[in-house]
Design an enzyme around this catalytic site. Structure first.
Site, mmCIF file in Angstrom:
data_model
loop_
_atom_site.group_PDB
_atom_site.id
_atom_site.type_symbol
_atom_site.label_atom_id
_atom_site.label_comp_id
_atom_site.label_asym_id
_atom_site.label_seq_id
_atom_site.Cartn_x
_atom_site.Cartn_y
_atom_site.Cartn_z
ATOM 1 N N CYS A 120 -15.878 -11.122 -9.568
ATOM 2 C CA CYS A 120 -15.443 -11.116 -8.298
ATOM 3 C C CYS A 120 -15.775 -9.974 -7.405
ATOM 4 O O CYS A 120 -15.374 -10.542 -6.304
ATOM 5 C CB CYS A 120 -13.226 -11.557 -8.880
ATOM 6 S SG CYS A 120 -13.231 -9.405 -9.529
ATOM 7 N N HIS A 296 -8.455 -7.036 -10.142
ATOM 8 C CA HIS A 296 -8.931 -8.203 -8.914
ATOM 9 C C HIS A 296 -9.100 -8.301 -7.589
ATOM 10 O O HIS A 296 -8.929 -6.690 -6.867
ATOM 11 C CB HIS A 296 -8.033 -9.980 -9.194
ATOM 12 C CG HIS A 296 -8.747 -10.695 -9.112
ATOM 13 N ND1 HIS A 296 -10.241 -10.839 -9.603
ATOM 14 C CD2 HIS A 296 -8.238 -12.031 -8.573
ATOM 15 C CE1 HIS A 296 -10.835 -12.400 -9.228
ATOM 16 N NE2 HIS A 296 -10.004 -13.372 -8.567
ATOM 17 N N ASN A 316 -9.945 -17.131 -2.494
ATOM 18 C CA ASN A 316 -10.396 -16.504 -4.563
ATOM 19 C C ASN A 316 -11.763 -16.663 -4.331
ATOM 20 O O ASN A 316 -11.985 -17.806 -3.600
ATOM 21 C CB ASN A 316 -8.992 -16.648 -5.139
ATOM 22 C CG ASN A 316 -8.417 -16.178 -7.122
ATOM 23 O OD1 ASN A 316 -9.152 -15.321 -6.755
ATOM 24 N ND2 ASN A 316 -8.374 -16.664 -7.469
#
Length: 350
Positions: A120, A296, A316
């Site tokens: 990520c 994240h 995301n």
């Protein structure tokens, strides 16, 4: 005896009126319907739903692969000492980068999918950088997340799918340059993305995608290659793109982050993820229930108000089936889940 009864009644009243995080079901699978029902029963500012049908928590928790920044780390850029000269009071109540730069809507709106890799940190960084090339009138460009995951991580002694820091991507962009590369199956650029999780959930674990990974918690990081894919008309060294500068955003300063987005475009922010976030579907997310599972990184493209709650508008990297078609809103201004503690941005080199 009466005093004991009063104490018990007071404790019950406190428990019933408690509005903070609810760690119930902390030992249950975070993706279970029971946990989702529990979240929705709390009548909080957001709704939960199934994002990973057929999967278990251990299948997806590794997706939060961003590592903590370290003090005096050579990768960390200085905090921006030349912030945008914008009157914070003049910032609009709501803002969406897609509206401010409509010519870049296709780039800013792109929903990525890191699939079975804990990178990520690479996606949240690369896609914010991509937008800034368009915003700075340098064309539509996609930097290779594949190269960042394999080569940039290796250059700074990280295992790309096992995690790295967002500064890894930004520092690599400035020092080494990053070639082009699209998402899985796109055939775009020098090094397109090659990692794909195999279909699961319907009893089908067949390898139906080239390069997908069957029954593994996380994919192995692909080896670093200093060559472009066969058929691409450039050599990799002729395809590198560099940063003019990159910098940390001011910590715990939501208006400064807003000013940066308003002036220059999307940024990369990091935050702590708890079990409930995996099940986000709509509304303004704030931590409600469950255990911490990792850190994240995501792209932030704007902000606004919903039911009087201030939020960040985020993109995301868990695919369009997750959340609100790949997007989510998260509480702004109170450092919820440390969302305002650490972020980075940069300016492309022409």
């Amino acid at each position: 005896m009466l005093s004991v009864v009063l104490v018990i009644l007071a404790l019950i009243a406190c428990a019933q009126s408690y509005n903070g995080p609810h760690p119930i079901f902390a030992d249950f699978d975070a993706l279970s319907e029971e946990f989702i029902d529990h979240i929705n029963s709390l009548d909080t500012s957001w709704k939960a739903g199934q994002n990973f049908p057929g999967k278990k928590e251990e299948d997806v928790r590794h997706l939060c692969g961003t590592l903590e920044p370290e003090l005096n780390d050579s990768l960390e850029a200085d905090i921006d000492d030349d912030p945008p000269t914008i009157d914070y009071d003049a910032l609009p109540a709501s803002f969406d980068a897609r509206t401010r730069w409509p010519k870049c809507n296709s780039s800013i709106s792109t929903i990525s999918d890191q699939d079975n890799c804990g990178n990520c940190w690479a996606f949240g960084s690369a896609f914010a950088i991509n937008d800034r090339y368009c915003i700075n009138n340098m064309g539509t460009l996609q930097l290779s997340v594949q190269y960042i995951t394999s080569c940039c991580a290796r250059a700074y002694r990280y295992n790309g799918c096992g995690g790295a820091k967002i500064s890894t991507a930004y520092a690599c962009w400035q020092k080494y340059g990053i070639p082009t590369g699209g998402q899985f199956g796109s055939n775009y650029g020098c090094q397109p993305y090659t990692i794909k999780d195999c279909p699961r959930g319907n009893g089908n674990n067949d390898v139906t995608f080239s390069g997908c990974t069957v029954n593994k918690e996380t994919s192995d990081t692909p080896p670093c290659s200093e060559c472009c894919d066969a058929g691409y008309p450039k050599q990799l060294n002729d395809d590198r793109h560099f940063a003019k500068s990159y910098y940390q955003l001011k910590s715990n300063n939501a208006p400064a982050i807003q000013a940066e987005i308003y002036a220059h475009g999307p940024v990369t922010l990091t935050f702590y993820v708890y079990q409930d976030f995996m099940n986000y579907k709509s509304g303004v997310y704030k931590y409600t229930s469950g255990k911490y599972i990792g850190k994240h990184a995501v792209k932030i493209i704007g902000w606004g108000l919903e039911d009087c709650l201030p939020y960040w508008l985020a993109v995301n990297s868990w695919g369009p089936q997750w959340g609100d078609n790949g997007f989510f809103k998260i509480l702004r201004g109170s450092n919820n889940c440390k969302i305002e503690s650490y972020g980075m941005a940069g300016i492309p080199k022409s």
